[in-house]
Design a protein around this motif. Structure first.
Motif, short mmCIF file in Angstrom:
data_model
loop_
_atom_site.label_atom_id
_atom_site.label_comp_id
_atom_site.label_asym_id
_atom_site.label_seq_id
_atom_site.Cartn_x
_atom_site.Cartn_y
_atom_site.Cartn_z
N PHE A 153 -33.75 -42.16 18.22
CA PHE A 153 -32.53 -41.77 18.93
C PHE A 153 -32.87 -41.31 20.34
CE2 PHE A 153 -29.48 -38.41 20.14
CZ PHE A 153 -28.33 -39.19 20.19
N ASP A 154 -32.15 -41.90 21.30
CA ASP A 154 -32.27 -41.53 22.71
C ASP A 154 -33.64 -41.87 23.30
OD1 ASP A 154 -30.92 -40.59 24.96
OD2 ASP A 154 -31.79 -38.58 24.79
N LYS A 155 -34.42 -42.76 22.60
CA LYS A 155 -35.73 -43.16 23.09
C LYS A 155 -35.76 -44.66 23.32
CE LYS A 155 -37.42 -38.97 22.46
NZ LYS A 155 -37.81 -38.09 23.61
N TRP A 156 -36.76 -45.09 24.09
CA TRP A 156 -36.91 -46.53 24.33
C TRP A 156 -38.32 -47.03 24.00
CZ3 TRP A 156 -35.94 -42.84 28.07
CH2 TRP A 156 -37.00 -42.54 28.93
N GLN A 157 -39.23 -46.12 23.64
CA GLN A 157 -40.58 -46.53 23.31
C GLN A 157 -40.60 -47.34 22.00
OE1 GLN A 157 -39.74 -43.41 24.16
NE2 GLN A 157 -40.78 -43.15 26.13
N ILE A 158 -41.48 -48.35 21.95
CA ILE A 158 -41.58 -49.21 20.77
C ILE A 158 -42.20 -48.43 19.61
CG2 ILE A 158 -42.61 -51.31 19.82
CD1 ILE A 158 -40.46 -51.84 21.89
N GLY A 184 -32.18 -59.45 24.94
CA GLY A 184 -31.09 -58.53 25.20
C GLY A 184 -31.08 -57.37 24.24
N SER A 185 -30.91 -56.16 24.77
CA SER A 185 -30.83 -54.96 23.94
C SER A 185 -29.41 -54.39 24.02
CB SER A 185 -31.84 -53.92 24.44
OG SER A 185 -31.77 -52.75 23.67
N HIS A 186 -28.87 -54.00 22.85
CA HIS A 186 -27.50 -53.51 22.76
C HIS A 186 -27.47 -52.14 22.09
CE1 HIS A 186 -25.76 -57.60 23.57
NE2 HIS A 186 -26.95 -57.95 23.09
N THR A 187 -26.53 -51.32 22.48
CA THR A 187 -26.33 -50.00 21.87
C THR A 187 -24.98 -49.96 21.18
OG1 THR A 187 -25.22 -48.96 23.75
CG2 THR A 187 -27.64 -48.98 23.78
N ASP A 188 -24.73 -48.86 20.44
CA ASP A 188 -23.39 -48.63 19.94
C ASP A 188 -22.59 -47.91 21.03
OD1 ASP A 188 -23.88 -45.81 19.75
OD2 ASP A 188 -24.82 -46.12 17.81
N SER A 189 -21.36 -47.52 20.72
CA SER A 189 -20.47 -46.98 21.75
C SER A 189 -20.65 -45.49 22.00
CB SER A 189 -19.01 -47.26 21.36
OG SER A 189 -18.69 -46.58 20.15
N ARG A 190 -21.43 -44.82 21.18
CA ARG A 190 -21.61 -43.39 21.35
C ARG A 190 -22.43 -43.09 22.60
NH1 ARG A 190 -23.44 -42.12 15.23
NH2 ARG A 190 -24.71 -43.95 15.73
N SER A 191 -22.17 -41.98 23.24
CA SER A 191 -22.73 -41.59 24.54
C SER A 191 -21.98 -42.31 25.66
CB SER A 191 -24.23 -41.88 24.64
OG SER A 191 -24.94 -41.09 23.69
N ASP A 192 -22.27 -41.90 26.85
CA ASP A 192 -21.59 -42.43 28.03
C ASP A 192 -21.95 -43.90 28.26
OD1 ASP A 192 -22.15 -42.79 31.29
OD2 ASP A 192 -20.22 -41.87 30.78
#
Length: 280
Positions: A153-158, A184-192
């Protein structure tokens, strides 16, 4: 002198007889394989198939689909991998484990990437396996989902549990050296929304760096792009109450085909004998 000559002759005969007996005692699967278009299920005549064994780094056989089939003779007790190649199609991998019974006596063999259609007994030592495998035609902007690439959560490291999915991508690019793709990387709608866009771009960059550095893939063949929450797959936009499972559907990594080159057709000289072990 005559006795020595006779002894040498007898030893030679014994070796030949021993080899014949050993060969005759071997058991085989005869694999009669169709290769089909994944969409319309038409036969892909001319598909080039390479056969490998797990304990040999080099190809042991090859064949071309003719009159609807390619046929291989697989020795029981070995584990095989098949590589199917056809112009304008993604290379397809499949496995045929003819040693599966050694781990599980209830199974004569195990397969992956192959659909078994019919099995018949040819003799006490061999069986005929009729099967098929499918190949996907390459189209520009085709999108493929990539499983098991997760981030904290909230990280981008592999994470280490993402290595398998990324190694699959590396193998895809090595098997198809003519394609250029976007990760392509996608997120859910939570957070800004803006934050999600930045986070997804960092995740895409990290994944591409892993593929380029670990897989030795040319940088120009793969680009990174973060989409944030801009391409949701369901109704879970801002303000909508959704379960964790529904949100997880939107947190995904995808590959898009940006370009490819058509390779020259496989020549007849590349054909093998389609009998296991005949080529080294």
């Amino acid at each position: 002198m005559k006795s020595i000559s006779f002894l040498l002759l007898l030893m030679s005969f014994t070796r030949v007889f021993s080899q014949d007996v050993q060969s005759a005692s071997k058991s085989y699967f005869h694999l009669k394989l169709k290769v089909l278009d994944a969409e319309n299920h038409k036969s892909l005549e001319g598909t080039f198939l390479k056969l490998y064994t797990k304990n040999k780094p080099q190809r042991v056989d090859s064949s071309i689909v003719e009159n609807g089939y390619a046929i291989f003779k697989l020795e029981k007790g070995n584990e095989y991998e098949l590589l199917a190649q056809f112009d304008e199609y993604l290379t397809q991998r499949a496995s045929f484990n003819a040693a599966c019974y050694l781990q599980n006596p209830s199974k004569a063999f195990c397969v992956s990437g192959i659909d078994i259609e019919h099995i018949s007994k040819l003799s006490n030592q061999s069986s005929l396996i009729e099967a098929s495998m499918s190949m996907k035609k390459i189209n520009l902007n085709d999108v493929f989902g990539v499983e098991h690439i997760h981030y904290d959560f909230d990280k981008w490291q592999i994470r280490k549990d993402a290595w398998a999915g990324l190694n699959n991508l590396i193998q895809l690019l090595k098997d198809n050296p003519s394609i250029k793709v976007e990760l392509g990387s996608h997120t859910d709608s939570r957070s800004d929304e803006g934050y999600n866009m930045v986070l997804s771009q960092k995740r895409a960059d990290e994944a591409v760096n892993f593929i380029v550095n670990k897989g030795k893939i040319a940088q120009e063949r793969i680009i990174a792009r973060g989409y944030g929450e801009s391409q949701l797959l369901n109704h879970c936009k801002d303000g909508v109450n959704c379960s964790e499972k529904e949100h997880a559907l939107n947190r995904r990594t995808e590959i898009k085909v940006l370009g490819y080159k058509i390779n020259s057709k496989v020549s007849e000289q590349q054909r093998g004998t389609a009998i296991s072990g005949a080529r080294n």
